[in-house]
Design a protein around this motif. Structure first.
Motif, PDB file in Angstrom:
ATOM      1  N   LEU A 103       0.895  -1.161   0.245  1.00  0.00           N
ATOM      2  CA  LEU A 103       0.280  -0.060   0.124  1.00  0.00           C
ATOM      3  C   LEU A 103       0.642   1.054  -0.206  1.00  0.00           C
ATOM      4  O   LEU A 103       0.362   2.523  -0.336  1.00  0.00           O
ATOM      5  CB  LEU A 103      -0.582  -0.078   1.065  1.00  0.00           C
ATOM      6  N   TRP A 104       2.125   1.080   0.746  1.00  0.00           N
ATOM      7  CA  TRP A 104       3.149   2.582   0.882  1.00  0.00           C
ATOM      8  C   TRP A 104       4.005   2.300   0.336  1.00  0.00           C
ATOM      9  O   TRP A 104       5.429   2.581   0.650  1.00  0.00           O
ATOM     10  CB  TRP A 104       3.157   3.058   2.268  1.00  0.00           C
ATOM     11  N   GLY A 105       4.527   1.705  -1.151  1.00  0.00           N
ATOM     12  CA  GLY A 105       4.866   1.029  -1.984  1.00  0.00           C
ATOM     13  C   GLY A 105       5.738   1.986  -2.138  1.00  0.00           C
ATOM     14  O   GLY A 105       7.150   1.820  -2.697  1.00  0.00           O
ATOM     15  N   ASP A 106       5.513   3.687  -2.583  1.00  0.00           N
ATOM     16  CA  ASP A 106       5.964   4.982  -2.113  1.00  0.00           C
ATOM     17  C   ASP A 106       7.996   4.877  -1.568  1.00  0.00           C
ATOM     18  O   ASP A 106       8.533   5.426  -1.398  1.00  0.00           O
ATOM     19  CB  ASP A 106       5.302   5.688  -3.022  1.00  0.00           C
ATOM     20  N   ALA A 107       7.163   4.257  -0.546  1.00  0.00           N
ATOM     21  CA  ALA A 107       7.958   4.667   0.535  1.00  0.00           C
ATOM     22  C   ALA A 107       9.327   4.001   0.616  1.00  0.00           C
ATOM     23  O   ALA A 107       9.623   2.443   0.004  1.00  0.00           O
ATOM     24  CB  ALA A 107       7.216   4.480   2.010  1.00  0.00           C
ATOM     25  N   SER A 108      10.925   4.296   0.495  1.00  0.00           N
ATOM     26  CA  SER A 108      11.810   3.671   0.837  1.00  0.00           C
ATOM     27  C   SER A 108      11.955   2.714   2.538  1.00  0.00           C
ATOM     28  O   SER A 108      11.356   3.096   3.610  1.00  0.00           O
ATOM     29  CB  SER A 108      13.214   4.578   0.621  1.00  0.00           C
ATOM     30  N   LYS A 109      12.092   1.704   2.428  1.00  0.00           N
ATOM     31  CA  LYS A 109      12.795   0.719   3.915  1.00  0.00           C
ATOM     32  C   LYS A 109      14.079   1.543   3.453  1.00  0.00           C
ATOM     33  O   LYS A 109      14.423   1.724   3.311  1.00  0.00           O
ATOM     34  CB  LYS A 109      12.843  -0.748   2.871  1.00  0.00           C
ATOM     35  N   VAL A 110      13.872   1.112   5.674  1.00  0.00           N
ATOM     36  CA  VAL A 110      14.701   1.502   6.167  1.00  0.00           C
ATOM     37  C   VAL A 110      16.091   0.701   7.013  1.00  0.00           C
ATOM     38  O   VAL A 110      15.153  -0.369   7.354  1.00  0.00           O
ATOM     39  CB  VAL A 110      14.407   2.815   7.422  1.00  0.00           C
ATOM     40  N   ASP A 111      16.807   0.766   6.712  1.00  0.00           N
ATOM     41  CA  ASP A 111      18.015   0.003   7.318  1.00  0.00           C
ATOM     42  C   ASP A 111      17.993  -0.527   9.183  1.00  0.00           C
ATOM     43  O   ASP A 111      17.935   0.701   9.604  1.00  0.00           O
ATOM     44  CB  ASP A 111      19.464  -0.515   6.798  1.00  0.00           C
ATOM     45  N   LEU A 112      17.997  -1.653   9.533  1.00  0.00           N
ATOM     46  CA  LEU A 112      17.453  -1.343  10.912  1.00  0.00           C
ATOM     47  C   LEU A 112      18.332  -2.081  11.200  1.00  0.00           C
ATOM     48  O   LEU A 112      18.928  -3.069  11.162  1.00  0.00           O
ATOM     49  CB  LEU A 112      16.160  -2.062  11.435  1.00  0.00           C
ATOM     50  N   PRO A 113      19.101  -1.323  13.150  1.00  0.00           N
ATOM     51  CA  PRO A 113      19.795  -2.056  13.535  1.00  0.00           C
ATOM     52  C   PRO A 113      20.096  -3.280  14.567  1.00  0.00           C
ATOM     53  O   PRO A 113      19.992  -3.752  15.708  1.00  0.00           O
ATOM     54  CB  PRO A 113      21.171  -0.633  13.712  1.00  0.00           C
ATOM     55  N   ILE A 114      18.878  -4.741  14.009  1.00  0.00           N
ATOM     56  CA  ILE A 114      18.812  -4.929  15.302  1.00  0.00           C
ATOM     57  C   ILE A 114      19.143  -6.769  14.277  1.00  0.00           C
ATOM     58  O   ILE A 114      19.018  -6.208  12.285  1.00  0.00           O
ATOM     59  CB  ILE A 114      17.108  -6.011  15.053  1.00  0.00           C
TER      60      ILE A 114
END
Length: 114
Positions: A103-114
């Motif tokens: 649905l929010w495909g225009d948003a970029s993914k954020v790398d998480l430090p987990i």
């Protein structure tokens, strides 16, 4: 504390309770709702509830306020509003149905430090 730090605290709290498929979306360019969406899922209603409680506790330990928590009664889709970060905790079945990542495909993914 900035919104990225808040996102990382919430993501770690999800991971601490074995949240699955933890994904962060950068919403700054696509929505006015929040800076970030954090999405994860749990296998049972009990796990979904435990993840939401873990996030609330972790955020409050850092002196931040949880604005609102919705959906705890059913624990199928719990929304934790941290103002600049909105956390969506899904039961695994609901996550597939609502598919927020698409649905929010225009948003970029954020790398998480987990």
């Amino acid at each position: 504390m900035d919104s990225k730090q808040l996102l990382e605290i919430a993501a770690k709290a999800c991971d601490d309770k074995s949240g699955q498929e933890i994904v962060a979306l950068d919403m700054k360019e696509v929505s006015l709702i929040a800076d970030y969406f954090l999405i994860c899922s749990g296998n049972t209603e009990r796990q979904v509830d435990a993840i939401s409680k873990s996030i609330k506790d972790a955020v409050e330990e850092q002196g931040k306020e949880v604005k609102r928590i919705e959906g705890k009664d059913q624990a199928r889709w719990v929304l934790v509003d941290l103002e600049d970060v909105v956390v969506h905790i899904f039961h695994k079945e609901e996550r597939a149905y609502y598919n927020l990542e698409k649905l929010w495909g225009d948003a970029s993914k954020v790398d998480l430090p987990i």
